[in-house]
Design a protein around this motif. Sequence first.
Motif, PDB file in Angstrom:
ATOM      1  N   SER A 293       0.844  -1.204   0.000  1.00 35.29           N
ATOM      2  CA  SER A 293       0.000   0.000   0.000  1.00 35.29           C
ATOM      3  C   SER A 293       0.876   1.249   0.000  1.00 35.29           C
ATOM      4  O   SER A 293       1.867   1.331   0.738  1.00 35.29           O
ATOM      5  N   LEU A 294       0.517   2.224  -0.822  1.00 34.45           N
ATOM      6  CA  LEU A 294       1.237   3.495  -0.835  1.00 34.45           C
ATOM      7  C   LEU A 294       0.723   4.454   0.234  1.00 34.45           C
ATOM      8  O   LEU A 294       1.271   5.546   0.404  1.00 34.45           O
ATOM      9  N   CYS A 295      -0.304   4.070   0.948  1.00 42.49           N
ATOM     10  CA  CYS A 295      -0.886   4.953   1.962  1.00 42.49           C
ATOM     11  C   CYS A 295      -0.267   4.749   3.332  1.00 42.49           C
ATOM     12  O   CYS A 295      -0.144   5.686   4.113  1.00 42.49           O
ATOM     13  N   GLU A 296       0.098   3.557   3.688  1.00 37.90           N
ATOM     14  CA  GLU A 296       0.434   3.240   5.063  1.00 37.90           C
ATOM     15  C   GLU A 296       1.841   2.686   5.223  1.00 37.90           C
ATOM     16  O   GLU A 296       2.160   2.061   6.213  1.00 37.90           O
ATOM     17  N   GLY A 297       2.700   2.916   4.286  1.00 34.52           N
ATOM     18  CA  GLY A 297       4.042   2.381   4.384  1.00 34.52           C
ATOM     19  C   GLY A 297       4.177   1.095   3.599  1.00 34.52           C
ATOM     20  O   GLY A 297       3.253   0.646   2.922  1.00 34.52           O
ATOM     21  N   THR A 298       5.345   0.499   3.752  1.00 32.34           N
ATOM     22  CA  THR A 298       5.662  -0.649   2.903  1.00 32.34           C
ATOM     23  C   THR A 298       5.665  -1.976   3.639  1.00 32.34           C
ATOM     24  O   THR A 298       5.920  -3.009   3.039  1.00 32.34           O
ATOM     25  N   SER A 299       5.433  -1.974   4.963  1.00 28.26           N
ATOM     26  CA  SER A 299       5.453  -3.249   5.685  1.00 28.26           C
ATOM     27  C   SER A 299       4.049  -3.843   5.747  1.00 28.26           C
ATOM     28  O   SER A 299       3.058  -3.188   5.430  1.00 28.26           O
ATOM     29  N   GLN A 300       3.990  -5.094   6.206  1.00 29.37           N
ATOM     30  CA  GLN A 300       2.702  -5.779   6.365  1.00 29.37           C
ATOM     31  C   GLN A 300       2.231  -5.741   7.816  1.00 29.37           C
ATOM     32  O   GLN A 300       1.397  -6.535   8.234  1.00 29.37           O
ATOM     33  N   THR A 301       2.758  -4.796   8.569  1.00 27.93           N
ATOM     34  CA  THR A 301       2.438  -4.701   9.996  1.00 27.93           C
ATOM     35  C   THR A 301       0.961  -4.405  10.210  1.00 27.93           C
ATOM     36  O   THR A 301       0.350  -3.621   9.484  1.00 27.93           O
ATOM     37  N   LYS A 302       0.427  -5.037  11.240  1.00 28.60           N
ATOM     38  CA  LYS A 302      -0.928  -4.747  11.697  1.00 28.60           C
ATOM     39  C   LYS A 302      -0.870  -4.501  13.200  1.00 28.60           C
ATOM     40  O   LYS A 302       0.064  -4.932  13.879  1.00 28.60           O
ATOM     41  N   ILE A 303      -1.871  -3.779  13.703  1.00 28.78           N
ATOM     42  CA  ILE A 303      -1.990  -3.641  15.148  1.00 28.78           C
ATOM     43  C   ILE A 303      -3.399  -4.047  15.551  1.00 28.78           C
ATOM     44  O   ILE A 303      -4.352  -3.921  14.777  1.00 28.78           O
ATOM     45  N   SER A 304      -3.486  -4.556  16.765  1.00 29.99           N
ATOM     46  CA  SER A 304      -4.805  -4.911  17.292  1.00 29.99           C
ATOM     47  C   SER A 304      -4.881  -4.432  18.740  1.00 29.99           C
ATOM     48  O   SER A 304      -3.885  -4.516  19.473  1.00 29.99           O
ATOM     49  N   PRO A 305      -6.058  -3.945  19.111  1.00 31.32           N
ATOM     50  CA  PRO A 305      -7.228  -3.687  18.260  1.00 31.32           C
ATOM     51  C   PRO A 305      -6.927  -2.600  17.233  1.00 31.32           C
ATOM     52  O   PRO A 305      -5.829  -2.045  17.226  1.00 31.32           O
ATOM     53  N   THR A 306      -7.870  -2.305  16.417  1.00 33.71           N
ATOM     54  CA  THR A 306      -7.686  -1.298  15.382  1.00 33.71           C
ATOM     55  C   THR A 306      -7.547   0.083  16.024  1.00 33.71           C
ATOM     56  O   THR A 306      -8.014   0.317  17.138  1.00 33.71           O
ATOM     57  N   PRO A 307      -6.910   1.028  15.350  1.00 31.34           N
ATOM     58  CA  PRO A 307      -6.708   2.367  15.919  1.00 31.34           C
ATOM     59  C   PRO A 307      -8.022   3.032  16.304  1.00 31.34           C
ATOM     60  O   PRO A 307      -9.051   2.869  15.641  1.00 31.34           O
ATOM     61  N   CYS A 308      -7.984   3.810  17.384  1.00 35.41           N
ATOM     62  CA  CYS A 308      -9.160   4.560  17.843  1.00 35.41           C
ATOM     63  C   CYS A 308      -9.423   5.710  16.877  1.00 35.41           C
ATOM     64  O   CYS A 308      -8.502   6.443  16.507  1.00 35.41           O
ATOM     65  N   VAL A 309     -10.678   5.869  16.501  1.00 33.75           N
ATOM     66  CA  VAL A 309     -11.011   6.939  15.563  1.00 33.75           C
ATOM     67  C   VAL A 309     -12.127   7.841  16.089  1.00 33.75           C
ATOM     68  O   VAL A 309     -12.514   8.785  15.411  1.00 33.75           O
TER      69      VAL A 309
END
Length: 685
Positions: free
Chosen positions: A91-107
């Motif tokens: 993805s060109l939006c969120e960087g080049t790694s496949q990193t995920k975080i849980s839970p999902t970011p607070c919005v």
Amino acid sequence: MKKNLFCMWLALLAILFTVNMEAQMTIGGKKEPEAFSVLELLNKGGLRLPQMTTAQRNAFAVQGKIAGEGLTIYNIDTKCVEYWNDTRWVSLCEGTSQTKISPTPCVNVAADGTGCDQTFTVDDVDCPNGPFNIAIVAGGEYASLSDVDNTNGKFKINFFSNETVNIHTVLVRVTSTCTSLFREFLFSQNGVDCTSMSYSAPSISPSSTALDLCIGGAVYLSVPANTPNLDKLIWTRNGAEIQGTRGTSYIIATQKGEYNISMGAVGCNTSDSNKRTISEAGSVTPVTLSALASNNGVICGTGKVTLSVSGNGSTSVVWFHNGKEEKTGDSVDISGDSSVGEWFAATKDGSCYSKPSNSIQITKSETASTQLSLPATDVLVNGVQLSAFTAFCAGGSLDLNITNKISGVTYTWYNGNDVITTNPYIVPTSQTTMSLRVVATDNSGAKCPAEQNKLEAAVTQGSTPAKPTVTSTSTLCNGAATLTISESGTYIWYKNGAVLTGETGKELNINSEGTYGAAIKNATGCISPMTEVKISGNSSEPNVSWDPNVTRPAAATFGSSVTLTVNDSYNSTFSWTLDGVKLSYTGKTATIALPTSGTPAQIAKIAVTAKNECGEKTITHEITMNSACPTPVINSISGAQTITAKTNVTINISTTDTNTPTYQWFQNTADSTIRGDSGRNRGFI
């Protein structure tokens, strides 16, 4: 138009399905392509990439195909452009790694900062064991990280209170150290709900919506000081809060921009009519004004306070009351309850305002209604009424005096707003004008302060006499001392800071301890800085005498030495001489080498002089010099040591004595004296 679009698609298809064909082309125009271009789109508009969901993308037959590397799509689920790197979609939006975080970011974090207190865990299939670098890369003013565990990939995010209507966003970047790739995660916080803040915004003065900020100057914006809920008022510049101005009735703007006020929170209860656009225009000569208020700024009953400035040239002076322009003039009078508050001054030239002077707080006495008495005739400087002065001498000395002082009243002298703590006071050479003031304050508060002053008097340069040279002892001598000024002029003498009335001579005779001062007054009336001399203690001339516990010999032999000691009750220094020749000794004891030769019975004269500030005294001691009995030494005997009886032998002797002794010769025994020969040589039979 449709025909053109049809042609464009045909051309694009031709490119896509042409094999082993090298060519360059443009679509949408007749321009030749650049040398580095394969395809150029000239039409107005953008390039629309294939639209795919994540599921459609994953089902796309590209994995394992070398020719698919670089394939680009737009993911309508993530709203990001993605490309295939021969291994995975990036993805060109969120960087080049496949990193995920849980839970999902607070919005939807609440404006008060609550609602996002969970621990976030990092997961990266390319770097399953970490470690990671976790940091905020944008929005650090809105939140902070805590409990960061880079090794195991855990963290918390703490939002600060959002006091604006704007959404606050924070971008957290997680970098996988084993791949050096990163991915960013967006957190957001809601703004405040303005409906809960029903505050009315006051009107800003001045009313003009377009204001000029002259270079080196300022613009003054204000609201009424009695605005309801003033503590909720927030000044903003370009939509952001101006730090340090919350709850104030005015600001001093020194930067261009769009200014406004909010009530309760930034963006709440604003009014377009309060927008003030400040633009840079023109220039203003920087002026450093010093504002003064008579009577220490206290309005007494129906009385008045005079505001004045120093440091102004010919420019018009305006006065601001609680940040709002209210009066004009170098000196203005104010009175009544409506004048209570903060005042400062600025210069005005057309639409240009200078930066402000110092601020003055004006109060009104709640208990006193009458003012202290401070007649101008009682306020003297160098013995002259303060009001009579037209100028002061730079570097000159001012004797500040109040006659007929009232008990329970404190009299404080000022140079402008600066308290004068020394008397006599030296006029600063750095000033071109000086406002000399004295304020009388009732210690009980029963009466209001009173003031006498001389404002903005010129300070003349180069006319003040130099500090005089004063000679004197540092102590009284037999209860008295004399101080003498070396230079010529009219003389002024002081004791402990007070003028000694009637003492105008070059010499001052005193009989008591204290700190004495002297100054010179020249023909122009300027008085020099004061020279101070401290007189302490009472002494006398030396009473030096020989120490009776140390023997003083009446006679001595040539080449010997003698040790002498003296006594003295005062702080003296000593010098020693032998027969008029100065010796190196300076203490009370001296060991003196006597002459090594001379005439028997001659006198060696030793003198010691004791000296202090009160005088000197010399004592002497005489010693009769004699020769010591020499010890003869037989040097040689002519011929052999063994001689024949009745033959002659000559014996020679020597002594260390430098005088001319006579000798007595002996043979065999001490009582066998040989008479009649007193020389150094002797012949025996």
